[in-house]
Design a protein around this motif. Structure first.
Motif, PDB file in Angstrom:
ATOM      1  N   PHE A  16       0.841  -1.193   0.000  1.00 37.11           N
ATOM      2  CA  PHE A  16       0.000   0.000   0.000  1.00 37.11           C
ATOM      3  C   PHE A  16       0.879   1.246   0.000  1.00 37.11           C
ATOM      4  CE2 PHE A  16      -2.651  -3.223   1.984  1.00 37.11           C
ATOM      5  CZ  PHE A  16      -3.874  -3.018   1.374  1.00 37.11           C
ATOM      6  N   ASP A  17       0.501   2.268  -0.778  1.00 39.22           N
ATOM      7  CA  ASP A  17       1.076   3.597  -0.621  1.00 39.22           C
ATOM      8  C   ASP A  17      -0.043   4.618  -0.791  1.00 39.22           C
ATOM      9  OD1 ASP A  17       0.638   4.052  -3.347  1.00 39.22           O
ATOM     10  OD2 ASP A  17       2.633   3.306  -3.885  1.00 39.22           O
ATOM     11  N   ASP A  18       0.320   5.873  -0.731  1.00 43.94           N
ATOM     12  CA  ASP A  18      -0.718   6.908  -0.758  1.00 43.94           C
ATOM     13  C   ASP A  18      -1.459   6.966  -2.078  1.00 43.94           C
ATOM     14  OD1 ASP A  18      -0.051   7.601   1.799  1.00 43.94           O
ATOM     15  OD2 ASP A  18       1.356   9.180   1.205  1.00 43.94           O
ATOM     16  N   ARG A  19      -0.807   6.551  -3.137  1.00 43.31           N
ATOM     17  CA  ARG A  19      -1.389   6.722  -4.460  1.00 43.31           C
ATOM     18  C   ARG A  19      -2.041   5.461  -5.008  1.00 43.31           C
ATOM     19  NH1 ARG A  19       3.469   8.749  -4.273  1.00 43.31           N
ATOM     20  NH2 ARG A  19       4.341   6.948  -5.381  1.00 43.31           N
ATOM     21  N   LYS A  69      -3.495 -20.040 -14.313  1.00 46.53           N
ATOM     22  CA  LYS A  69      -2.663 -20.693 -15.315  1.00 46.53           C
ATOM     23  C   LYS A  69      -1.209 -20.783 -14.872  1.00 46.53           C
ATOM     24  CE  LYS A  69      -5.692 -19.217 -19.070  1.00 46.53           C
ATOM     25  NZ  LYS A  69      -5.808 -18.477 -20.358  1.00 46.53           N
ATOM     26  N   ASN A  70      -0.970 -20.476 -13.579  1.00 47.44           N
ATOM     27  CA  ASN A  70       0.356 -20.505 -12.961  1.00 47.44           C
ATOM     28  C   ASN A  70       1.298 -19.488 -13.586  1.00 47.44           C
ATOM     29  OD1 ASN A  70       1.780 -21.698 -10.777  1.00 47.44           O
ATOM     30  ND2 ASN A  70       3.121 -22.721 -12.235  1.00 47.44           N
ATOM     31  N   LYS A  71       0.743 -18.341 -13.932  1.00 52.33           N
ATOM     32  CA  LYS A  71       1.551 -17.201 -14.334  1.00 52.33           C
ATOM     33  C   LYS A  71       1.551 -16.210 -13.180  1.00 52.33           C
ATOM     34  CE  LYS A  71       0.295 -17.533 -19.237  1.00 52.33           C
ATOM     35  NZ  LYS A  71      -0.319 -16.818 -20.395  1.00 52.33           N
ATOM     36  N   LEU A  72       2.682 -15.545 -12.958  1.00 48.29           N
ATOM     37  CA  LEU A  72       2.756 -14.534 -11.916  1.00 48.29           C
ATOM     38  C   LEU A  72       2.238 -13.222 -12.473  1.00 48.29           C
ATOM     39  CD1 LEU A  72       3.780 -14.055  -8.988  1.00 48.29           C
ATOM     40  CD2 LEU A  72       5.816 -13.029 -10.029  1.00 48.29           C
ATOM     41  N   GLN A  73       1.274 -12.608 -11.759  1.00 50.96           N
ATOM     42  CA  GLN A  73       0.717 -11.332 -12.188  1.00 50.96           C
ATOM     43  C   GLN A  73       0.954 -10.274 -11.125  1.00 50.96           C
ATOM     44  OE1 GLN A  73      -3.043 -10.862 -13.961  1.00 50.96           O
ATOM     45  NE2 GLN A  73      -3.135 -12.892 -14.886  1.00 50.96           N
ATOM     46  N   VAL A  74       1.314  -9.076 -11.586  1.00 51.82           N
ATOM     47  CA  VAL A  74       1.426  -7.914 -10.706  1.00 51.82           C
ATOM     48  C   VAL A  74       0.453  -6.870 -11.241  1.00 51.82           C
ATOM     49  CG1 VAL A  74       2.948  -6.171  -9.732  1.00 51.82           C
ATOM     50  CG2 VAL A  74       3.847  -8.439 -10.290  1.00 51.82           C
ATOM     51  N   ARG A  75      -0.453  -6.424 -10.385  1.00 53.16           N
ATOM     52  CA  ARG A  75      -1.524  -5.525 -10.826  1.00 53.16           C
ATOM     53  C   ARG A  75      -1.600  -4.287  -9.948  1.00 53.16           C
ATOM     54  NH1 ARG A  75      -6.055  -7.484 -13.969  1.00 53.16           N
ATOM     55  NH2 ARG A  75      -5.568  -9.506 -14.891  1.00 53.16           N
ATOM     56  N   SER A  76      -2.060  -3.208 -10.572  1.00 46.77           N
ATOM     57  CA  SER A  76      -2.414  -2.008  -9.832  1.00 46.77           C
ATOM     58  C   SER A  76      -3.800  -2.234  -9.234  1.00 46.77           C
ATOM     59  CB  SER A  76      -2.431  -0.798 -10.766  1.00 46.77           C
ATOM     60  OG  SER A  76      -3.076   0.292 -10.150  1.00 46.77           O
ATOM     61  N   GLY A  77      -3.916  -2.121  -7.925  1.00 47.80           N
ATOM     62  CA  GLY A  77      -5.170  -2.471  -7.263  1.00 47.80           C
ATOM     63  C   GLY A  77      -6.319  -1.565  -7.585  1.00 47.80           C
ATOM     64  N   ASN A  78      -6.082  -0.265  -7.692  1.00 52.86           N
ATOM     65  CA  ASN A  78      -7.174   0.674  -7.938  1.00 52.86           C
ATOM     66  C   ASN A  78      -7.784   0.480  -9.313  1.00 52.86           C
ATOM     67  OD1 ASN A  78      -7.018   1.816  -5.445  1.00 52.86           O
ATOM     68  ND2 ASN A  78      -5.650   3.477  -6.080  1.00 52.86           N
ATOM     69  N   ALA A  79      -6.916   0.393 -10.311  1.00 51.10           N
ATOM     70  CA  ALA A  79      -7.412   0.284 -11.682  1.00 51.10           C
ATOM     71  C   ALA A  79      -7.509  -1.147 -12.156  1.00 51.10           C
ATOM     72  CB  ALA A  79      -6.489   1.063 -12.622  1.00 51.10           C
ATOM     73  N   GLY A  80      -6.782  -2.050 -11.516  1.00 51.60           N
ATOM     74  CA  GLY A  80      -6.773  -3.435 -11.944  1.00 51.60           C
ATOM     75  C   GLY A  80      -5.875  -3.681 -13.146  1.00 51.60           C
ATOM     76  N   LEU A  99       6.415  -9.147  -1.627  1.00 56.81           N
ATOM     77  CA  LEU A  99       6.904  -7.937  -2.286  1.00 56.81           C
ATOM     78  C   LEU A  99       7.839  -7.162  -1.366  1.00 56.81           C
ATOM     79  CD1 LEU A  99       3.573  -6.623  -3.852  1.00 56.81           C
ATOM     80  CD2 LEU A  99       5.620  -7.167  -5.169  1.00 56.81           C
ATOM     81  N   TYR A 100       8.776  -6.427  -1.984  1.00 56.28           N
ATOM     82  CA  TYR A 100       9.556  -5.433  -1.233  1.00 56.28           C
ATOM     83  C   TYR A 100       9.516  -4.143  -2.034  1.00 56.28           C
ATOM     84  CZ  TYR A 100      12.992  -3.196   1.682  1.00 56.28           C
ATOM     85  OH  TYR A 100      13.618  -2.320   2.560  1.00 56.28           O
ATOM     86  N   ARG A 101       9.445  -2.997  -1.324  1.00 56.60           N
ATOM     87  CA  ARG A 101       9.126  -1.734  -1.962  1.00 56.60           C
ATOM     88  C   ARG A 101      10.321  -1.094  -2.678  1.00 56.60           C
ATOM     89  NH1 ARG A 101       4.834   1.382  -0.738  1.00 56.60           N
ATOM     90  NH2 ARG A 101       4.535   0.236   1.209  1.00 56.60           N
ATOM     91  N   ASP A 102      11.481  -1.062  -2.056  1.00 64.65           N
ATOM     92  CA  ASP A 102      12.592  -0.287  -2.610  1.00 64.65           C
ATOM     93  C   ASP A 102      13.896  -1.064  -2.511  1.00 64.65           C
ATOM     94  OD1 ASP A 102      13.978   1.787  -3.714  1.00 64.65           O
ATOM     95  OD2 ASP A 102      14.096   2.951  -1.855  1.00 64.65           O
ATOM     96  N   PRO A 103      14.362  -1.662  -3.582  1.00 59.14           N
ATOM     97  CA  PRO A 103      13.777  -1.621  -4.929  1.00 59.14           C
ATOM     98  C   PRO A 103      12.557  -2.531  -5.020  1.00 59.14           C
ATOM     99  CG  PRO A 103      15.646  -3.062  -4.926  1.00 59.14           C
ATOM    100  CD  PRO A 103      15.603  -2.466  -3.546  1.00 59.14           C
TER     101      PRO A 103
END
Length: 1215
Positions: A928-931, A941-952, A970-974
C-alpha cells in the motif's frame, strides 16, 4: 296414491289451480325427490301461471302418497296455509313398507312426526356431517326439561337448514325431548305483515292437528303471539319449534313464548333480544374436501375418484362451500359436459350465472351474498366495502382497520364484532389481538360488486397509511406492523401509485427493515410480483439480482449491514448508488464502510441463493412442473421452496437422522425421503403430512430414492448400504416392497429411472453401473467402471451416480474425477471427461434438452460439459464448500446445485459460461502507498501477475511456470517480488521488468511461505521439508534453520523485540521455536500443543505471543519468560487464526466452524462470541473456516475473512 288422498286433490283441484304459483312449490318437491327436473321443465314451459298449476296438479295425480305429502308441506312452507288446510284431513298414513321408499332414513314414527310438522326432507343429494349434527343434538338435549333456545349460525350457504332438519331426524331425540312434536317454520326476511301471516299459518296448522273447532285467525302480532303461547304451553308443552333463517331480532321476539326453539341464522347476536337459556352451534363455512367431492359425485352419479380434475378445482375455488357445491352439482346433473364452463364462471366471479337449480331461497349465488350485507346500517355497509381490497386468506388486525377507517380502535372492534355476529366476517381467536378475515366467496362477491371502485379503495388504504405513518414506517414487529410490510406494495400497485411504489421498493432502508422483520423472501416477492408495472425494469432487475444472490446473508444474526452489501454491487447498479449515498451520510457519524474499488469486471452468475439448513445440503431437486424445489440434509429436515422467489412453502423434521435424498412423485402430490435412520417416508407435498413409512426392509442407511417419470405406473426405487438387499422397488400405495433387485454386493449410492421408465440404473461401491428391466426387475446390463479407470491399480472405485439422456440411448455416470458416457444398448464407452485431478465428481446430471452434462465437484465448483466434444462450456463459481448435487429443471432452463456451505444455488443455464477473466490465487501479497495498491499473485494458469489495485491494470505478467507457485512476497525499494514454488525453488524478480535477479535452490519440498526483512536484504522462507532458510538473496548466501519435524507453515519476524534479529516459527509438530537469524542458533524450543499449530501472533507491545491448534485450544505465552500464561478453551473446532489488538489488550480467535471469540489478554477471560451456536444466530459467520483476522487501528472494528469478509464491532463486551 291412496284413493282418499286422490279424491281430495280432485275435489279441491280448481281452488288449487286458481291460487298457487307452481314455481314456488316445485323447488320443494324436487328437493323431496318426488318431481324430476324434466317434469319441472315441462311445467315451466307453460306460458301462464294457471296452465303451470294445472300441469303440476296433473303430474301429482299420477304419483304416490309421497307426492301428496310433498305438496302439502310445500303449501305450508310457502304460506298457503288456507290451501294446506284443505289437504290436511286426507293426509295418507305412511306404512312401514311405504316408508322404505323415503330417502330420509328415519323410522316410520320419525317420518310421520316430521311430515306432520312440515320439516323438509333430506335434499336430493345429501352427505352426512356427523360432528355438527351431534353438536346440535347435544344442545337439543339441554332443552329436555326446560324451555330455551338453540342457535345454529353461520354464513350464507353453509348448510344450516339441512343440519337443523337432520338433527331432529332421530327417534331418541323426538321421544325423549320433544314428544309433543316438531314444528318447522321458514321465516326469511319479513316485514310485520308477512310475519303475521307466518304465525297465523303456524297456529292454523297446530289447531288443525288438534282437530279442534276452527277459530278466526289472529289479527295482530300480539294476538298471534298470545295464541301461539297458549298452544305451545297447553297443547304442545314438550314440542320443538324450528325457526329457519331468522334475520331480525324483532321477528324473533314474536316467538318468545317460553317454548323450546331451534333457530338458524347468519347473525348469532339475535338471541340477545329474547329471554331464557341459550345455546349455540357454529357451522363452519366448508364441507371439507372429501365431503364436497362426494356431493358432486352424487349429483353426476359417479364415484369421487372418477371425477374429472375440474371437480377438484371447483371444490378448491369455492372452499368447499355447501351452497356452491350443491348449486353447481345440480347444474351439472342436467348439463354433465359443463365442468369447464362452471369452473370458469366461478373463477371469473360470475355468480349470477350460477343460478338456482335446487330448493335454496335465492335465485342466484350473488343474491344470497347480498342479502347479508343489505341488513347493515348504511355507514356500516360503506365501511364493509373496504374489505374488497384485502387479499384472499389474509387476516387483518383491528389496528390496521382503525387506520384505514380513521376511527378509534375500540369503536372499530365493536363494529367488527357486529360483522362477526352476522357471519359477514370471521375472527381468528388464536392470536391476541384478534385477526379478522373473509370467506373467499364473500370476498369474491365484494370484488364483483365494487369492481369499478377497486383503484379508489386501494388508494384509500395507501393514503391513510401515509397519513398515519408520515414520520416513518412501523418497526414494532407486531401483527399490525407486519400487515403493512406484507401488503403495502400490493395496495400501491393496485391503486396505480407507481411512483410511490418505485420510491418504496428501491429504498435500501425499506429492504433492511422488511428483511429484518420478515426475511429476504418477502422482499424478493415485491420485485417478482410488481416488477412488470414499474417504469424502470432495469433497476428492478438490479435489485432483484442483488437480493436473490445476497438474500441468504439477510437471514443471519446479527443482521448484516445492507449498505455494505450494496457497496459490493457494480458501480453502474442503482443498488450501489443508493448504498454509496447512505454510506456517505452515515460515515459522517462515525460509521465504517469498505468500498470495493476494482470491481469493473464483477459478474454474478447465480440467479438465486437460498440458505435453508443449519448443516450440509445433501440433495435438492425440482418438482415435475419446475415450480418448486425440495431440499434435505444433515439437519434432518425437508424443506420446499418456490423457484421464482425462494419463498419457503414447507419446513418440517422428516427423519431422526440425516435426510440423504428427496424426490417428487410424477404428479407432484407426494415427496419421498430417505435417511440414515434406515427409513423411507412418503409425504403430502402440499401439507407436509406423513402418508406412509417404509421402515422394515432396509437394514442400513438408505442413500437414494427416485420415482418413475410418468404417471402410467408410479413406482418408487430405493437403494441402501445393505450388503445384499440393497435395491428395492415399491408401490407407494402398499406397505411392503414390490421387488428386490439382486446383483450388487456392495452399497448402492444412487438409482435412476430412464425417461420412459423402461429401465432403472444403479450405481455402486462395487465399481459397477447396472441397468435393470423395470417390468421384470431382472438385471439387463452391467458396466465395469472400475476396469475403465484403472486396470492395474487396486484402488477402490465408487460409482457415485448416473443420468440418462432424454432419448434413453445414452447413460452417464460419475466415478472419481471422471464422467463417462456409454451406449445403453451396447454398453460401449462413447466418451469421457476428466476433471481436476485434485477433485472428485460428486454428482452429474444430463440436461433434458441439450448435450450438456452438469458436474458437481468436491472443490466447491459446478461445471457444464459437452461430453461428446469433451469441452467444458461453463463454470459456476460461488459455493464455499463441496457441492453434493446438481439437477436440471424439467425444461433444462435452470440448474440447481446444493452444497456443504448450507446453501443451494439456482443458475440460468443459458447465462452461465466459462469466464474469460483470469482468476488470481489466494497466495498473494500487497503493498500500500498513498497513491496506489500493488497486488502480486499467481493466476489459475500458474503465471505470476502484478496488478495495480485501484485500476486493476496489469503491471507485469510472467510466462507460465512449470512448477506451481505456492507463495509470494513484495519489497518496496527496490520493487522486487519473491516467489516460492512447489519444487522447492525460490525466485526473486525485478519489477516491473520481470527480470530474474536470483534463483535460490535448497528446499527439497514445497515452499509454503516467504518474507523479506525490514531492510529488504534478507529473505526468509519456510517449507514442507520442515526447515526454514535465511537468504542473503543478492549473494545467494543461506543459513538453514533445522529442528522442526513436520512442515513449517509460517513464521513471525521479531526484529525489534530482542537485541538480535529473531524469528519465531511454528509447525504441524506442535512446537514453537525461536531463532537468531544472524547465527541460525535456536534460542527457544517450546512444546505448545498436542495437535498441529495452525496460527501464531505476537502482541504489538512485544510482551506476548499466542498460538492456536487443531486441538481446539488457544494459548497465551510470555515472550520474556516463555511460560504459558493462559489457556483459552471453548472453541468447538480447529482454531485456524488469531490476532492481537493494536493496544495488546485483546486477542481474537477464529475456527473452522466460522466462530470468532474475543478474549481479554490480561486474565484470559472470554469477552464476546460471534457464532452460529448462539440462540439468536442462524448460521456461521463465514460458511466455513475463519482464515484471517485484523483489528482497526482504533481497536473498535475487527475484520475477519473466510468464505466472506465480515466487519463485526468489538466495543460491546458481552459474551
Amino acid at each position: 296414491m291412496e284413493e282418499r288422498a286422490r279424491s281430495c286433490l280432485l275435489r279441491h283441484r280448481d281452488t288449487l289451480q286458481q291460487d298457487i304459483k307452481a314455481s314456488y312449490l316445485m323447488d320443494h318437491m324436487v328437493s323431496d325427490n318426488v318431481l324430476t327436473h324434466d317434469e319441472e321443465e315441462k311445467v315451466r314451459a307453460k306460458p301462464t301461471r294457471k296452465e303451470q298449476a294445472v300441469t303440476l296438479i296433473d303430474l301429482v295425480l299420477q304419483k304416490d302418497n309421497r307426492a301428496y305429502i310433498s305438496v302439502y308441506n310445500a303449501l305450508i312452507r310457502e304460506s298457503y296455509g288456507d290451501l294446506a288446510s284443505l289437504l290436511q284431513p286426507d293426509l295418507p298414513l305412511i306404512s312401514p313398507e311405504a316408508q322404505k321408499s323415503f330417502s330420509d332414513g328415519g323410522t316410520p314414527y320419525v317420518n310421520t312426526t316430521l311430515i306432520e310438522g312440515g320439516v323438509p326432507q333430506r335434499p336430493v343429494v345429501f352427505v352426512t356431517r356427523p360432528p355438527l349434527v351431534n353438536q346440535i343434538r347435544e344442545k337439543l338435549y339441554r332443552l329436555q326439561d326446560t324451555t330455551g333456545w338453540v342457535t345454529v349460525f353461520g354464513m350464507a350457504g353453509s348448510g344450516k337448514s339441512v343440519l337443523a332438519a337432520e338433527a331432529v331426524r332421530d327417534e331418541a331425540v323426538i321421544k325423549e325431548c320433544f314428544p309433543g312434536g316438531v314444528h318447522w317454520l321458514s321465516i326469511g326476511q319479513l316485514e310485520l305483515p308477512g310475519l303475521l301471516v307466518k304465525i297465523q299459518s303456524l297456529c292454523f296448522r297446530l289447531e288443525q292437528t288438534l282437530d279442534s273447532s276452527s277459530q278466526r285467525p289472529p289479527n295482530s302480532i300480539e294476538e298471534a303471539k298470545d295464541r301461539l303461547r297458549y298452544l305451545m304451553l297447553y297443547k304442545y308443552p314438550r314440542s320443538l319449534l324450528i325457526l329457519d333463517d331468522i334475520w331480525d331480532g324483532a321477528v324473533l321476539k314474536a316467538f318468545d313464548v317460553q317454548c323450546r326453539v331451534l333457530l338458524t341464522t347468519r347473525d348469532r347476536s339475535l338471541v340477545d333480544s329474547v329471554g331464557g337459556q341459550r345455546f349455540e352451534v357454529h357451522v363452519e363455512s366448508g364441507l371439507g374436501h372429501k365431503k364436497a367431492l362426494e356431493v358432486l359425485a352424487l349429483y353426476v352419479n359417479k364415484k369421487p375418484e372418477d371425477l374429472p380434475d375440474q371437480a377438484y378445482s371447483i371444490v378448491r375455488e369455492c372452499k368447499c362451500s355447501p351452497l356452491v357445491v350443491s348449486l353447481i352439482g345440480a347444474l351439472l346433473h342436467d348439463f354433465p359436459d359443463r365442468w369447464d364452463y362452471y369452473l370458469r364462471q366461478l373463477k371469473m366471479k360470475q355468480f349470477r350465472r350460477i343460478r338456482k337449480s335446487s330448493s335454496y331461497d335465492y335465485e342466484a349465488l350473488d343474491q344470497a351474498m347480498d342479502a347479508s350485507i343489505t341488513v347493515l346500517q348504511e355507514d356500516y355497509q360503506e365501511l364493509y366495502k373496504d374489505f374488497t381490497v384485502v387479499k384472499k386468506d389474509v387476516k387483518v388486525p383491528a389496528k390496521v382497520l382503525s387506520i384505514i377507517w380513521n376511527l378509534e380502535l375500540e369503536e372499530v372492534e365493536d363494529m367488527l364484532q357486529e360483522f362477526v355476529n352476522k357471519s359477514l366476517l370471521f375472527r381468528d381467536c388464536t392470536h391476541r389481538p384478534y385477526l379478522y378475515y373473509l370467506h373467499d366467496l364473500q370476498l369474491d362477491f365484494l370484488v364483483e360488486q365494487n369492481r369499478s371502485r377497486l383503484q379508489e379503495l386501494h388508494s384509500k388504504v395507501v393514503r391513510q397509511y401515509q397519513q398515519f405513518y408520515r414520520e416513518g414506517p412501523p418497526i414494532s414487529g407486531d401483527q399490525e406492523c407486519l400487515y403493512w410490510f406484507r401488503y403495502l406494495t400490493y395496495h400501491m400497485a393496485n391503486a396505480g401509485l407507481t411512483q410511490e411504489l418505485y420510491t418504496l421498493i428501491f429504498s435500501l432502508d425499506w429492504i433492511k427493515t422488511k428483511a429484518q422483520l420478515m426475511g429476504p423472501v418477502s422482499v424478493i416477492n415485491d420485485y417478482v410480483e410488481h416488477g412488470a408495472i414499474l417504469e424502470n425494469s432495469e433497476v428492478c432487475k438490479q435489485f432483484l439480482e442483488f437480493l436473490s444472490v445476497n438474500g441468504h446473508h439477510l437471514e443471519q444474526k446479527p443482521f448484516p449491514d445492507v449498505v455494505q452489501l450494496g457497496l459490493s454491487q457494480p458501480v453502474s447498479s442503482r443498488v450501489y448508488q443508493e448504498a454509496q449515498l447512505l454510506a456517505q451520510q452515515q460515515t459522517s457519524s462515525g460509521a465504517l464502510y469498505l468500498d470495493w474499488v476494482n470491481k469493473s469486471s464483477l459478474e454474478s452468475l447465480s440467479r438465486l441463493v437460498i440458505k435453508p439448513l443449519q448443516g450440509f445440503i445433501y440433495y435438492a431437486c425440482f418438482s415435475r412442473d419446475g415450480l418448486k424445489i425440495a431440499s434435505c440434509g444433515s439437519d434432518n429436515t425437508l424443506q420446499v421452496f418456490r423457484v421464482t422467489s425462494g419463498e419457503k412453502l414447507l419446513d418440517f423434521r422428516a427423519h431422526e437422522d440425516e435426510v440423504l435424498c428427496c424426490a417428487f412423485s410424477p404428479d407432484d402430490r407426494q415427496i419421498a425421503t430417505c435417511s440414515s435412520d434406515k427409513k423411507v417416508k412418503l409425504w403430502n407435498a402440499e401439507k407436509g403430512t406423513l402418508i406412509r413409512t417404509f421402515d422394515e426392509e432396509h437394514e442400513e442407511q438408505v442413500n437414494h430414492c427416485q420415482f418413475t417419470n410418468t404417471r402410467r405406473r408410479i413406482l418408487l426405487a430405493t437403494c441402501s448400504n445393505d450388503s445384499v438387499y440393497n435395491m428395492k422397488l415399491w408401490n407407494p400405495n402398499r406397505q411392503s416392497s414390490q421387488n428386490t433387485l439382486f446383483g450388487h454386493m456392495e452399497p448402492v449410492s444412487h438409482c435412476c429411472f430412464s425417461p420412459d421408465d423402461t429401465y432403472l440404473s444403479t450405481s455402486s461401491s462395487d465399481g459397477t453401473l447396472k441397468l435393470w428391466e423395470v417390468s421384470s426387475a431382472n438385471e439387463w446390463k452391467s458396466i465395469n467402471v472400475q476396469g475403465i479407470l484403472d486396470e492395474d491399480e487396486e484402488t477402490e472405485t465408487i460409482v457415485k451416480c448416473s443420468s440418462w439422456s432424454a432419448d434413453c440411448r445414452r447413460i452417464f455416470c460419475a466415478a472419481r474425477n471422471a464422467v463417462f458416457m456409454f451406449d445403453v444398448t451396447t454398453t460401449e464407452l462413447l466418451s469421457e471427461i476428466r476433471t481436476n485431478r485434485l477433485s472428485t465428481v460428486q454428482f452429474c446430471d444430463a440436461c433434458p434438452n441439450s448435450q450438456l452434462v452438469a458436474v458437481a465437484l468436491s472443490h466447491y465448483a459446478v461445471e457444464l460439459w459437452d461430453v461428446e466434444a469433451k469441452k467444458k462450456k461453463a463454470d459456476c463459481r460461488g459455493h464455499l464448500s463441496s457441492v453434493h448435487c446438481v439437477r436440471f429443471s424439467p425444461d433444462g432452463a435452470l440448474l440447481l446445485s446444493s452444497s456443504s456451505d448450507q446453501t443451494f444455488r439456482l443458475w440460468e443455464t443459458e447465462k452461465i459460461h466459462t469466464s474469460s477473466a483470469v482468476s488470481l490465487k489466494r497466495d498473494l501479497d500487497v503493498l500500500f502507498d498513498d497513491r496506489d495498491v500493488i497486488i502480486v499473485a499467481p493466476d489459475n494458469k500458474n503465471k505470476l501477475q502484478v496488478r495495480s489495485g485501484n485500476a486493476g491494470d496489469v503491471m507485469f505478467q510472467s510466462q507460465k511456470l512449470e512448477s506451481r507457485i505456492r507463495c509470494v512476497c513484495l519489497y518496496r525499494d527496490p520493487l522486487v517480488v519473491a516467489l516460492g514454488q512447489e519444487d522447492g525453488v525460490v525466485q526473486v524478480l525485478e519489477l516491473p521488468s520481470g527480470k530474474v535477479l536470483h534463483v535460490l535452490s535448497g528446499h527439497t519440498k514445497t515452499v509454503l511461505h516467504c518474507q523479506f526483512n525490514a531492510d529488504g536484504h534478507t529473505l526468509i522462507t519456510s517449507s514442507e521439508d520442515a526447515t526454514l532458510r535465511v537468504w542473503k538473496w543478492r549473494t545467494g548466501e543461506c543459513r538453514v534453520l533445522q529442528g522442526h519435524t513436520e512442515q513449517v507453515r509460517r513464521f513471525l519476524l521479531l526484529e525489534t523485540m530482542f537485541p538480535m534479529p529473531c524469528l519465531l516459527s511454528w509447525s504441524y509438530d506442535g512446537t514453537v521455536k525461536v531463532w537468531d537469524m544472524s547465527t541460525a542458533e535456536k534460542i527457544q524450543d517450546i512444546v505448545c500443543h498436542q495437535g498441529s499449530i495452525l496460527s501464531c501472533d505476537a502482541s504489538p507491545d512485544g510482551h506476548l505471543f499466542a498460538t492456536t491448534s487443531t486441538d481446539k485450544t488457544a494459548k497465551l505465552w510470555s515472550l520474556q519468560s516463555w511460560r504459558k500464561l493462559h489457556e483459552l478453551i471453548g472453541h468447538q473446532d480447529c482454531i485456524r487464526s488469531c490476532r492481537f489488538s493494536w493496544n495488546s489488550s485483546r486477542l481474537a480467535t477464529g475456527d473452522d466452524y466460522g466462530e470468532i471469540r474475543l478474549w481479554c489478554v490480561l486474565d484470559g477471560s472470554l469477552l464476546k462470541i460471534c457464532s452460529s451456536s448462539r440462540k439468536d444466530s442462524m448460521d456461521s459467520l463465514h460458511g466455513g473456516w475463519v482464515t484471517d483476522l485484523h483489528f482497526s487501528p482504533d481497536n473498535k472494528v475487527l475484520v475477519s475473512t473466510g468464505g466472506y469478509v465480515k466487519v463485526p464491532t468489538v466495543q460491546s463486551e458481552t459474551s
